[in-house]
Design an enzyme around this catalytic site. Structure first.
Site, PDB file in Angstrom:
ATOM      1  CB  CYS A   2      -0.928  -0.215   1.159  1.00  0.00           C
ATOM      2  SG  CYS A   2      -1.542  -1.637   1.483  1.00  0.00           S
ATOM      3  NE  ARG A  27       5.359   1.174  -0.867  1.00  0.00           N
ATOM      4  CZ  ARG A  27       6.419   1.298  -0.215  1.00  0.00           C
ATOM      5  NH1 ARG A  27       7.499   2.020  -0.500  1.00  0.00           N
ATOM      6  NH2 ARG A  27       6.522   0.444   0.926  1.00  0.00           N
ATOM      7  CD1 TRP A  79      -0.557  -5.895  -3.653  1.00  0.00           C
ATOM      8  CD2 TRP A  79       0.008  -6.834  -1.896  1.00  0.00           C
ATOM      9  NE1 TRP A  79       0.115  -7.042  -3.782  1.00  0.00           N
ATOM     10  CE2 TRP A  79       0.141  -7.918  -2.722  1.00  0.00           C
ATOM     11  CE3 TRP A  79      -0.272  -7.182  -0.383  1.00  0.00           C
ATOM     12  CZ2 TRP A  79       0.655  -8.952  -2.276  1.00  0.00           C
ATOM     13  CZ3 TRP A  79       0.340  -8.356  -0.062  1.00  0.00           C
ATOM     14  CH2 TRP A  79       0.763  -9.457  -0.710  1.00  0.00           C
ATOM     15  CG  ASN A 104       0.465   2.170   3.666  1.00  0.00           C
ATOM     16  OD1 ASN A 104      -0.661   2.280   3.014  1.00  0.00           O
ATOM     17  ND2 ASN A 104       1.653   2.790   3.299  1.00  0.00           N
ATOM     18  N   GLY A 105      -0.488  -1.201   6.493  1.00  0.00           N
ATOM     19  CA  GLY A 105      -0.095  -2.086   7.503  1.00  0.00           C
ATOM     20  C   GLY A 105      -1.282  -3.040   7.863  1.00  0.00           C
ATOM     21  CD  GLU A 486      24.506 -13.950  -4.707  1.00  0.00           C
ATOM     22  OE1 GLU A 486      24.324 -15.096  -5.258  1.00  0.00           O
ATOM     23  OE2 GLU A 486      24.575 -12.833  -5.092  1.00  0.00           O
ATOM     24  CE  LYS A 490      26.198 -11.108  -7.659  1.00  0.00           C
ATOM     25  NZ  LYS A 490      24.788 -11.619  -7.105  1.00  0.00           N
ATOM     26  CD  GLU A 493      26.585 -12.080 -11.474  1.00  0.00           C
ATOM     27  OE1 GLU A 493      25.824 -12.313 -12.474  1.00  0.00           O
ATOM     28  OE2 GLU A 493      26.252 -12.082 -10.317  1.00  0.00           O
ATOM     29  CG  HIS A 509      35.820 -35.155   0.974  1.00  0.00           C
ATOM     30  ND1 HIS A 509      36.120 -36.502   1.506  1.00  0.00           N
ATOM     31  CD2 HIS A 509      35.454 -34.433   2.231  1.00  0.00           C
ATOM     32  CE1 HIS A 509      35.792 -36.642   2.835  1.00  0.00           C
ATOM     33  NE2 HIS A 509      35.412 -35.230   3.061  1.00  0.00           N
ATOM     34  CE  LYS A 608      18.932  -6.838 -12.337  1.00  0.00           C
ATOM     35  NZ  LYS A 608      19.808  -7.454 -11.448  1.00  0.00           N
TER      36      LYS A 608
END
Ligand code: F6R
Length: 613
Positions: A2, A27, A79, A104-105, A486, A490, A493, A509, A608
């Protein structure tokens, strides 16, 4: 999610409010509405409202063909959480002719409050929790309270999260606002003032803002702004934001990636706003149908690609340790072509920044033919195919991510996944006390990330030692293994250095054979039960001449040695560690790429949004 806009001025405010709503469109929302204090022919004030389902431009057309006019007003994009998207459920909500408000909330105790109000004769038009607040304020008004007193008394009865903006045609020269768990900012003008849930909404009218704090209540008049906190009148600083660099501008940063890394404290906060109260998570934020769906969940299947799949791997640990629920994580391109056996009671979860990744979408479409409880999308784009095609969704509030390498989308995904693990854990015996502790940690997250960003200079210095390397290893144990994955993704790439992530216990191992003095080895070492074991693994590396870069929780006082460079990371709880330790690895890859002079924001061969298989 919202959005709220409010204005009090000497001029007509309807266009200001509609423009504000337009700016909040990113949003995500399903309906919108506006209420202005207008004047009858005899000069008496009355509240006039227009609401529509769908986009803000639908509301704009409806307003255009109405007589809506006024100098004081409120507007909202909704929302749906309580009650389906419809004109009656859209805000502003009214109590009688006099009061209108936007919210909101989520009000957790609204059902109890509502039944008391019904007994007292209040009729309800909508299914929302918000209408309850309007009637509670009305109840105080008829007892003689001023609008301000009525709002002050009402918020004491609310449990959950709220950002509120209220108008009353019997006090037509003010807006009353209150915040707890959902952000609100006052826009300061000359002879006019404004309010919004996000300063972006007010960029067209002011650059001066008062950021309300948790628990603040304010009375906003044309010439005066008064703020109370815990019954005491307080002064809040006015901040001038000369130019808010939007998502599509780099502002002071050399690259979008760096800007997006530094935005993380704010966007994580925005992702948590309205989803967690002071003491608990607000599960309705996953959508109206969510609680009934979550009641059926006995296991979780996560499907995603790339960075988003790493978020899924972290979530597996949280789901198993906090919610005691089994979780399986699959790469979408693999899942979509497998024979899948669905265990009864399994929730299908997709994670995606764009919501348009071809493999993830195909996996969702495949899963919908199988016997899952429901599909949940965790996504950064409200209007994406993934969100539209899933049963329920939870948006990350990362804002537009421009750098091809995902950063803020990943950490906001993790924040939502942690909220999801807590929501499911409630059903498997998590006590209110334990939930409170976890939520307390979540509230610390933006601040810890902010502190961690302070490592940027130190990381920039060590990054120089990577620029001539061709290979690197990233190590982590347990929940930190996906963090290492991750970090490696990064680095490869954007700097084109080959980077391989391993669970540290796997070293001997095989991969230990790769270690020599040309191979930098990066390790993440939070303060957890596996620390002793990790240290033993790291000794195996230094004993073979490898150069170690250890990101270690400062509380463990890991000492740098000849072949071990320790970078102390601000101390954080075990639960937050995967999110916090991601940040220095993002910075490392950024600065290595910067030193190498690669195209940081547009690495070669990558796009992207991967909308082809
Ligand atoms: C890496 C990266 C990609 C994406 C992947 C999935 O930095 O951005 O690995 O994570 O292409 O994209 P989304 O999350 O949009 O489904």
């Amino acid at each position: 999610m919202c959005g709220i806009v409010g204005a009090i001025a000497e001029r007509e405010v309807r266009e200001i409010l509609l423009e504000g709503l337009k700016r909040l469109e990113y949003r995500g929302y399903d309906s919108a509405g506006i209420a202005l204090i207008s004047q009858k022919k005899n000069g008496d004030p009355f509240i006039d409202t227009v609401k529509t389902v769908g986009k803000v431009n639908k509301l704009q057309s409806a307003v255009k063909s109405s007589k809506l006019s006024g100098r004081v007003g409120i507007a909202h994009t909704r929302w749906a959480t309580h009650g389906k998207p419809s004109v009656t459920n859209a805000h502003p909500h009214r109590s009688g002719e006099d009061i209108a408000l936007v919210h909101n909330g989520i009000i957790e105790n609204f059902e109890a409050l509502r039944s008391v109000l019904v007994k007292e004769g209040y009729g309800f038009e909508s299914d929302t929790d918000t209408e309850t607040i309007a009637h509670l304020i009305h109840q105080r008004r008829v007892k003689g309270d001023s609008l301000l007193e009525a709002v002050k008394a009402t918020v004491k009865r609310l449990e959950g999260a709220y950002g509120l903006c209220v108008i009353d045609n019997n006090e037509p020269d003010k807006l009353i606002v209150a915040r707890s768990g959902s952000p609100l900012v006052i826009g300061v003008g000359i002879g006019e003032n404004f309010v919004a849930s996000d300063p972006l909404a007010l960029g067209q009218v002011t650059d001066r803002f008062i950021y309300l704090e948790e628990g603040d209540i304010a009375q906003i008049e044309r010439e005066e702004i008064s703020i109370w906190h815990k019954s005491k009148k307080v002064k809040r600083e006015i901040t001038t934001v000369l130019h808010q660099a939007g998502d599509t501008e780099k502002g002071q940063y050399q690259h979008f990636m760096l800007k997006e890394i530094f935005e993380q404290p704010r966007v994580i906060q925005e992702t948590l706003d309205g989803r967690v109260s002071k003491t608990s998570v607000l599960e309705q934020a996953f959508g109206i149908e969510a609680p009934a769906i979550f009641d059926q969940v006995q296991s979780v299947q996560i499907v995603a690609c790339g960075t988003s799949s790493h978020a899924g791997l972290v979530a597996k640990y949280w789901l198993e340790s906090i919610a005691k629920i089994p979780c399986q994580v699959d790469i979408a391109s693999d899942y979509r072509y497998r024979d899948i056996i669905v265990q009864p009671g399994t929730l299908f979860v997709t994670i995606s920044q764009s919501g348009e990744t071809a493999d993830t979408l195909a996996a969702l479409r495949y899963a919908k033919k199988l016997k899952y409880v429901a599909s949940l999308a965790i996504c950064n784009v409200a209007t994406s195919s993934l969100v539209r095609e899933s049963d329920i969704s939870m948006l990350t509030m990362a804002g537009q991510e421009i750098g091809v390498a995902s950063t803020k989308a990943f950490t906001t995904q993790l924040a939502i996944l942690l909220v999801m693990a807590i929501v499911l854990a409630r059903r498997t015996g998590l006590s209110a006390e334990k939930e409170k502790k976890l939520v307390k940690e979540l509230h610390k997250l933006p601040h810890v990330i902010e502190k961690t960003l302070g490592l940027h200079r130190q990381i920039k210095t060590i990054s120089k030692q990577f620029s001539d390397k061709h290979h690197s290893l990233f190590l982590g144990r347990g929940i930190q293994y996906p963090v290492a994955k991750e970090g490696a993704l990064k680095l490869k790439e954007i700097s084109y250095i080959h980077a391989e992530a391993y669970p540290a216990g796997e070293l001997k191992h095989g991969p230990l054979a790769l270690v020599d003095n040309k191979m930098p080895v990066v390790a993440v070492a939070p303060n957890n039960d596996l620390l002793g074991k990790l240290k033993a693994n790291l000794s195996e590396v230094s004993a073979r001449g490898g150069k170690l870069y250890v990101f270690a929780d400062e509380s463990i006082k890991y000492q740098s040695e000849k072949r071990i460079k320790v970078i102390n990371v601000p101390s954080c709880s075990e639960i937050l560690a995967p999110i916090v330790f991601t940040v220095p690895l993002q910075l490392l890859s950024y600065y290595v790429a910067l030193t190498k002079g690669t195209d940081v924001d547009h690495p070669r061969n990558l796009a992207k949004s991967v909308t082809v298989e």
